[in-house]
Design a protein around this motif. Sequence first.
Motif, PDB file in Angstrom:
ATOM      1  N   SER A 215       0.843  -1.185   0.000  1.00 33.59           N
ATOM      2  CA  SER A 215       0.000   0.000   0.000  1.00 33.59           C
ATOM      3  C   SER A 215       0.879   1.236   0.000  1.00 33.59           C
ATOM      4  CB  SER A 215      -0.903   0.011   1.229  1.00 33.59           C
ATOM      5  OG  SER A 215      -1.789  -1.072   1.193  1.00 33.59           O
ATOM      6  N   LEU A 216       0.554   2.155  -0.877  1.00 29.52           N
ATOM      7  CA  LEU A 216       1.285   3.413  -0.938  1.00 29.52           C
ATOM      8  C   LEU A 216       0.380   4.542  -0.471  1.00 29.52           C
ATOM      9  CD1 LEU A 216       3.042   3.210  -4.432  1.00 29.52           C
ATOM     10  CD2 LEU A 216       4.084   2.923  -2.194  1.00 29.52           C
ATOM     11  N   HIS A 217       1.000   5.598   0.019  1.00 31.85           N
ATOM     12  CA  HIS A 217       0.264   6.811   0.311  1.00 31.85           C
ATOM     13  C   HIS A 217      -0.142   7.423  -1.020  1.00 31.85           C
ATOM     14  CE1 HIS A 217       1.943   6.346   4.295  1.00 31.85           C
ATOM     15  NE2 HIS A 217       3.166   6.419   3.799  1.00 31.85           N
ATOM     16  N   ARG A 218      -1.240   8.177  -1.036  1.00 30.06           N
ATOM     17  CA  ARG A 218      -1.694   8.838  -2.273  1.00 30.06           C
ATOM     18  C   ARG A 218      -1.576  10.338  -2.111  1.00 30.06           C
ATOM     19  NH1 ARG A 218      -6.825   5.568  -2.274  1.00 30.06           N
ATOM     20  NH2 ARG A 218      -6.104   3.622  -3.155  1.00 30.06           N
ATOM     21  N   LEU A 219      -0.960  10.975  -3.103  1.00 29.36           N
ATOM     22  CA  LEU A 219      -0.856  12.424  -3.107  1.00 29.36           C
ATOM     23  C   LEU A 219      -1.606  12.952  -4.322  1.00 29.36           C
ATOM     24  CD1 LEU A 219       0.300  15.058  -1.956  1.00 29.36           C
ATOM     25  CD2 LEU A 219       2.301  14.700  -3.427  1.00 29.36           C
ATOM     26  N   TYR A 220      -2.690  13.684  -4.057  1.00 31.00           N
ATOM     27  CA  TYR A 220      -3.437  14.336  -5.125  1.00 31.00           C
ATOM     28  C   TYR A 220      -2.786  15.699  -5.337  1.00 31.00           C
ATOM     29  CZ  TYR A 220      -6.987  10.767  -4.466  1.00 31.00           C
ATOM     30  OH  TYR A 220      -7.655   9.575  -4.372  1.00 31.00           O
ATOM     31  N   SER A 221      -2.420  15.970  -6.573  1.00 33.15           N
ATOM     32  CA  SER A 221      -1.626  17.148  -6.852  1.00 33.15           C
ATOM     33  C   SER A 221      -2.039  17.779  -8.176  1.00 33.15           C
ATOM     34  CB  SER A 221      -0.150  16.726  -6.914  1.00 33.15           C
ATOM     35  OG  SER A 221       0.683  17.812  -7.211  1.00 33.15           O
ATOM     36  N   PHE A 222      -1.658  19.041  -8.344  1.00 36.88           N
ATOM     37  CA  PHE A 222      -1.851  19.744  -9.607  1.00 36.88           C
ATOM     38  C   PHE A 222      -0.490  20.269 -10.026  1.00 36.88           C
ATOM     39  CE2 PHE A 222      -2.968  23.763 -11.905  1.00 36.88           C
ATOM     40  CZ  PHE A 222      -3.491  23.150 -13.029  1.00 36.88           C
ATOM     41  N   ARG A 223      -0.150  20.046 -11.247  1.00 39.33           N
ATOM     42  CA  ARG A 223       1.189  20.325 -11.766  1.00 39.33           C
ATOM     43  C   ARG A 223       1.691  21.737 -11.486  1.00 39.33           C
ATOM     44  NH1 ARG A 223       3.033  17.903 -17.169  1.00 39.33           N
ATOM     45  NH2 ARG A 223       1.427  16.555 -16.381  1.00 39.33           N
TER      46      ARG A 223
ATOM     47  N   VAL B  31      -3.557  17.122  -1.421  1.00 37.91           N
ATOM     48  CA  VAL B  31      -4.210  16.256  -0.443  1.00 37.91           C
ATOM     49  C   VAL B  31      -3.392  14.982  -0.358  1.00 37.91           C
ATOM     50  CG1 VAL B  31      -6.273  14.955   0.148  1.00 37.91           C
ATOM     51  CG2 VAL B  31      -6.507  17.154  -0.972  1.00 37.91           C
ATOM     52  N   LEU B  32      -2.961  14.658   0.841  1.00 37.40           N
ATOM     53  CA  LEU B  32      -2.195  13.431   1.061  1.00 37.40           C
ATOM     54  C   LEU B  32      -3.049  12.471   1.865  1.00 37.40           C
ATOM     55  CD1 LEU B  32       0.484  11.839   0.876  1.00 37.40           C
ATOM     56  CD2 LEU B  32       1.161  12.949   3.014  1.00 37.40           C
ATOM     57  N   GLN B  33      -3.287  11.294   1.309  1.00 41.42           N
ATOM     58  CA  GLN B  33      -4.027  10.253   2.023  1.00 41.42           C
ATOM     59  C   GLN B  33      -3.029   9.162   2.367  1.00 41.42           C
ATOM     60  OE1 GLN B  33      -7.007   8.051  -0.126  1.00 41.42           O
ATOM     61  NE2 GLN B  33      -8.089   7.556   1.752  1.00 41.42           N
ATOM     62  N   LEU B  34      -2.796   8.977   3.671  1.00 38.85           N
ATOM     63  CA  LEU B  34      -1.883   7.938   4.116  1.00 38.85           C
ATOM     64  C   LEU B  34      -2.545   6.576   3.970  1.00 38.85           C
ATOM     65  CD1 LEU B  34      -0.514   9.688   7.322  1.00 38.85           C
ATOM     66  CD2 LEU B  34       0.413   9.749   4.998  1.00 38.85           C
TER      67      LEU B  34
ATOM     68  N   ILE C  27      -4.359  14.350   5.086  1.00 36.68           N
ATOM     69  CA  ILE C  27      -3.712  15.616   5.387  1.00 36.68           C
ATOM     70  C   ILE C  27      -4.023  16.548   4.225  1.00 36.68           C
ATOM     71  CG2 ILE C  27      -1.534  16.816   5.829  1.00 36.68           C
ATOM     72  CD1 ILE C  27      -0.437  14.075   6.793  1.00 36.68           C
ATOM     73  N   GLU C  28      -4.758  17.597   4.511  1.00 40.68           N
ATOM     74  CA  GLU C  28      -5.147  18.541   3.464  1.00 40.68           C
ATOM     75  C   GLU C  28      -4.837  19.945   3.938  1.00 40.68           C
ATOM     76  OE1 GLU C  28      -9.359  18.659   2.772  1.00 40.68           O
ATOM     77  OE2 GLU C  28      -9.790  18.159   4.849  1.00 40.68           O
TER      78      GLU C  28
END
Length: 68
Positions: A4-12, A56-59, A65-66
């Motif tokens: 399982s990896l953490h997910r980082l939602y990002s905009f360039r 937004v970081l989802q562990l 963490i937002e």
Amino acid sequence: MTTSLHRLYSFRRCPYAMRARLGTLFAELKVELREVILKNKPAQMLAISPKGTVPVLQLFDGTVIEES
């Protein structure tokens, strides 16, 4: 066995998201990077962060963490 990896939602081009990506790099935190198109935000991101802002970081344990 799946990892399982953490997910980082990002905009360039978002400066805050750039800092978040650099922070994960310096912390040697392995993340699944999910690029967001701000005109079409993914439902998964909005479910964990209704504000709809990046980063937004989802562990992997579900903690979100937002900060912007």
